[in-house]
Design a protein around this motif. Structure first.
Motif, PDB file in Angstrom:
ATOM      1  N   ARG A  96       0.832  -1.213   0.000  1.00 40.17           N
ATOM      2  CA  ARG A  96       0.000   0.000   0.000  1.00 40.17           C
ATOM      3  C   ARG A  96       0.862   1.257   0.000  1.00 40.17           C
ATOM      4  N   THR A  97       1.883   1.274   0.842  1.00 36.66           N
ATOM      5  CA  THR A  97       2.777   2.423   0.923  1.00 36.66           C
ATOM      6  C   THR A  97       3.537   2.612  -0.388  1.00 36.66           C
ATOM      7  N   PHE A  98       3.972   1.516  -0.950  1.00 36.73           N
ATOM      8  CA  PHE A  98       4.705   1.511  -2.216  1.00 36.73           C
ATOM      9  C   PHE A  98       3.903   2.204  -3.310  1.00 36.73           C
ATOM     10  N   LEU A  99       2.649   1.807  -3.485  1.00 32.66           N
ATOM     11  CA  LEU A  99       1.797   2.373  -4.529  1.00 32.66           C
ATOM     12  C   LEU A  99       1.426   3.827  -4.228  1.00 32.66           C
ATOM     13  N   ALA A 100       1.210   4.147  -2.948  1.00 28.44           N
ATOM     14  CA  ALA A 100       0.867   5.522  -2.561  1.00 28.44           C
ATOM     15  C   ALA A 100       2.029   6.468  -2.855  1.00 28.44           C
ATOM     16  N   ASP A 101       3.252   6.032  -2.578  1.00 30.31           N
ATOM     17  CA  ASP A 101       4.436   6.862  -2.843  1.00 30.31           C
ATOM     18  C   ASP A 101       4.606   7.107  -4.346  1.00 30.31           C
ATOM     19  N   ILE A 102       4.332   6.094  -5.148  1.00 32.55           N
ATOM     20  CA  ILE A 102       4.428   6.243  -6.601  1.00 32.55           C
ATOM     21  C   ILE A 102       3.401   7.258  -7.099  1.00 32.55           C
ATOM     22  N   ALA A 103       2.168   7.129  -6.615  1.00 31.21           N
ATOM     23  CA  ALA A 103       1.099   8.051  -7.028  1.00 31.21           C
ATOM     24  C   ALA A 103       1.439   9.485  -6.642  1.00 31.21           C
ATOM     25  N   THR A 111       9.016   9.331 -14.034  1.00 26.90           N
ATOM     26  CA  THR A 111       8.858   9.423 -12.579  1.00 26.90           C
ATOM     27  C   THR A 111       8.290   8.138 -12.001  1.00 26.90           C
ATOM     28  N   PHE A 112       7.363   7.520 -12.733  1.00 28.61           N
ATOM     29  CA  PHE A 112       6.778   6.260 -12.275  1.00 28.61           C
ATOM     30  C   PHE A 112       7.863   5.212 -12.049  1.00 28.61           C
ATOM     31  N   PHE A 113       8.728   5.018 -13.039  1.00 31.60           N
ATOM     32  CA  PHE A 113       9.748   3.983 -12.912  1.00 31.60           C
ATOM     33  C   PHE A 113      10.843   4.362 -11.922  1.00 31.60           C
ATOM     34  N   HIS A 114      11.210   5.648 -11.875  1.00 33.66           N
ATOM     35  CA  HIS A 114      12.226   6.076 -10.919  1.00 33.66           C
ATOM     36  C   HIS A 114      11.739   5.877  -9.486  1.00 33.66           C
ATOM     37  N   LEU A 158       6.520  -2.463 -22.300  1.00 35.05           N
ATOM     38  CA  LEU A 158       7.353  -1.604 -21.456  1.00 35.05           C
ATOM     39  C   LEU A 158       7.494  -2.193 -20.063  1.00 35.05           C
ATOM     40  N   ARG A 159       6.392  -2.666 -19.518  1.00 40.20           N
ATOM     41  CA  ARG A 159       6.405  -3.261 -18.171  1.00 40.20           C
ATOM     42  C   ARG A 159       7.303  -4.499 -18.141  1.00 40.20           C
ATOM     43  N   ALA A 160       7.192  -5.330 -19.151  1.00 41.13           N
ATOM     44  CA  ALA A 160       7.991  -6.555 -19.193  1.00 41.13           C
ATOM     45  C   ALA A 160       9.478  -6.243 -19.355  1.00 41.13           C
ATOM     46  N   GLY A 161       9.787  -5.270 -20.213  1.00 42.24           N
ATOM     47  CA  GLY A 161      11.179  -4.915 -20.459  1.00 42.24           C
ATOM     48  C   GLY A 161      11.880  -4.395 -19.221  1.00 42.24           C
ATOM     49  N   LEU A 162      11.218  -3.525 -18.496  1.00 39.30           N
ATOM     50  CA  LEU A 162      11.833  -2.942 -17.306  1.00 39.30           C
ATOM     51  C   LEU A 162      11.819  -3.904 -16.122  1.00 39.30           C
ATOM     52  N   ARG A 163      10.811  -4.726 -16.063  1.00 46.66           N
ATOM     53  CA  ARG A 163      10.752  -5.679 -14.956  1.00 46.66           C
ATOM     54  C   ARG A 163      11.821  -6.754 -15.095  1.00 46.66           C
ATOM     55  N   LYS A 201      22.732   1.470  -8.653  1.00 47.76           N
ATOM     56  CA  LYS A 201      23.190   2.486  -9.608  1.00 47.76           C
ATOM     57  C   LYS A 201      23.172   1.938 -11.033  1.00 47.76           C
ATOM     58  N   GLN A 202      23.577   0.687 -11.175  1.00 44.99           N
ATOM     59  CA  GLN A 202      23.551   0.065 -12.497  1.00 44.99           C
ATOM     60  C   GLN A 202      22.120  -0.106 -12.979  1.00 44.99           C
ATOM     61  N   LEU A 203      21.236  -0.425 -12.058  1.00 43.20           N
ATOM     62  CA  LEU A 203      19.822  -0.569 -12.384  1.00 43.20           C
ATOM     63  C   LEU A 203      19.255   0.731 -12.923  1.00 43.20           C
TER      64      LEU A 203
END
Length: 202
Positions: free
Chosen positions: A54-61, A76-79, A146-151, A165-167
Motif C-alpha cells: 500500500r505504501t509503495f503504490l501511494a508513494d508512486i502516485a 517518474t513512475f519507474f524512478h 514496457l512493463r515486461a522490459g523494465l521488470r 546504480k547500475q539498475l
C-alpha cells in the motif's frame, strides 16, 4: 508499533528465526497482549507485506502527481518505483527467503500490484496519445512491452547483484529508447531542447 518492530526483526533475522516472544520484547508488550492483536507471526508477516504494498503504490502516485507531462510521468513512475524497491531491499530479502512457503499469498499480492502498475502505465500512455505527444498503435500492447522490459532487469540487478546504480542506468537507457520511439517528432525535438537547456551548465 507492532508492525514496525516486527518488520525490523523479520528484516534482520528472516521469518523462520523470528518468534512471537522476540516481537513482544521489541514492542515492550507481554506475549498475551501481542496475541490479542495477532494470532501468529504469520499474520504479522502478512500485515507487513500488505502495508509495504500500500505504501509503495501511494508513494508512486504521490511522485507522479508532482509532474505534468506524460513523458515525465512515465519516467517518474519507474524512478519512484525502483527507489521504493531499493529502500525496502532489506525486508524483501526476508520475503524472498520465505517466498515458496507463502507462494500463493505473496503471489496474489504481487498480481494485484501488477494490475495497479499496468493501469498507471496505461493511463499515462493514453494521456500522451490523447494530447498528441505519443504515437502508439496499441496502448495495451505497449504497456505490456514496457512493463515486461523494465521488470526483466529488476530481479537480476536489485536482488541478485544489488547494484542499484547500475539498475538506474539501464532503466534510463530503456526509457530513453522507448520515449524516442513513441514521441512524435515535433515533441521529441522540443523535449531534447528542453533537456539541453535544463541540464547543460552555462
Amino acid at each position: 508499533m507492532i508492525i514496525q518492530a516486527a518488520k525490523t526483526i523479520f528484516a534482520n533475522y528472516g521469518f523462520r528465526k523470528t518468534t512471537m516472544n522476540e516481537i513482544a520484547k521489541a514492542t515492550h508488550m507481554s506475549k498475551g497482549s501481542l496475541y490479542y492483536y495477532f494470532r501468529s507471526k504469520e499474520e504479522i508477516f502478512e500485515a507487513i507485506v500488505e502495508q509495504e504494498f500500500r505504501t509503495f503504490l501511494a508513494d508512486i502516485a504521490q511522485a507522479i502527481s508532482t509532474v505534468l507531462s506524460p513523458q515525465e510521468k512515465l519516467r517518474t513512475f519507474f524512478h519512484s518505483r525502483f527507489l521504493g524497491m531499493h529502500k525496502a531491499t532489506n525486508f524483501y530479502k526476508a520475503v524472498i527467503e520465505e517466498y515458496f512457503d507463502y507462494f500463493s499469498y505473496i503471489e496474489g499480492l504481487r498480481k494485484a500490484m501488477d494490475i495497479q502498475e499496468m493501469k498507471i502505465i496505461n493511463d499515462i500512455l493514453n494521456e500522451g496519445v490523447k494530447t498528441g505527444i505519443f504515437f502508439v498503435n496499441s496502448v495495451e500492447a505497449t504497456t505490456m512491452a514496457l512493463r515486461a522490459g523494465l521488470r526483466g532487469i529488476e530481479y537480476d540487478f536489485l536482488i541478485v547483484k544489488k547494484n542499484f546504480k547500475q539498475l538506474v542506468k539501464i532503466q534510463d537507457l530503456i526509457l530513453n529508447t522507448f520515449l524516442n520511439g513513441i514521441l512524435k517528432t515535433l515533441y521529441y525535438l522540443y523535449y531534447l531542447l528542453l533537456s539541453f537547456l535544463l541540464f547543460t551548465p552555462w
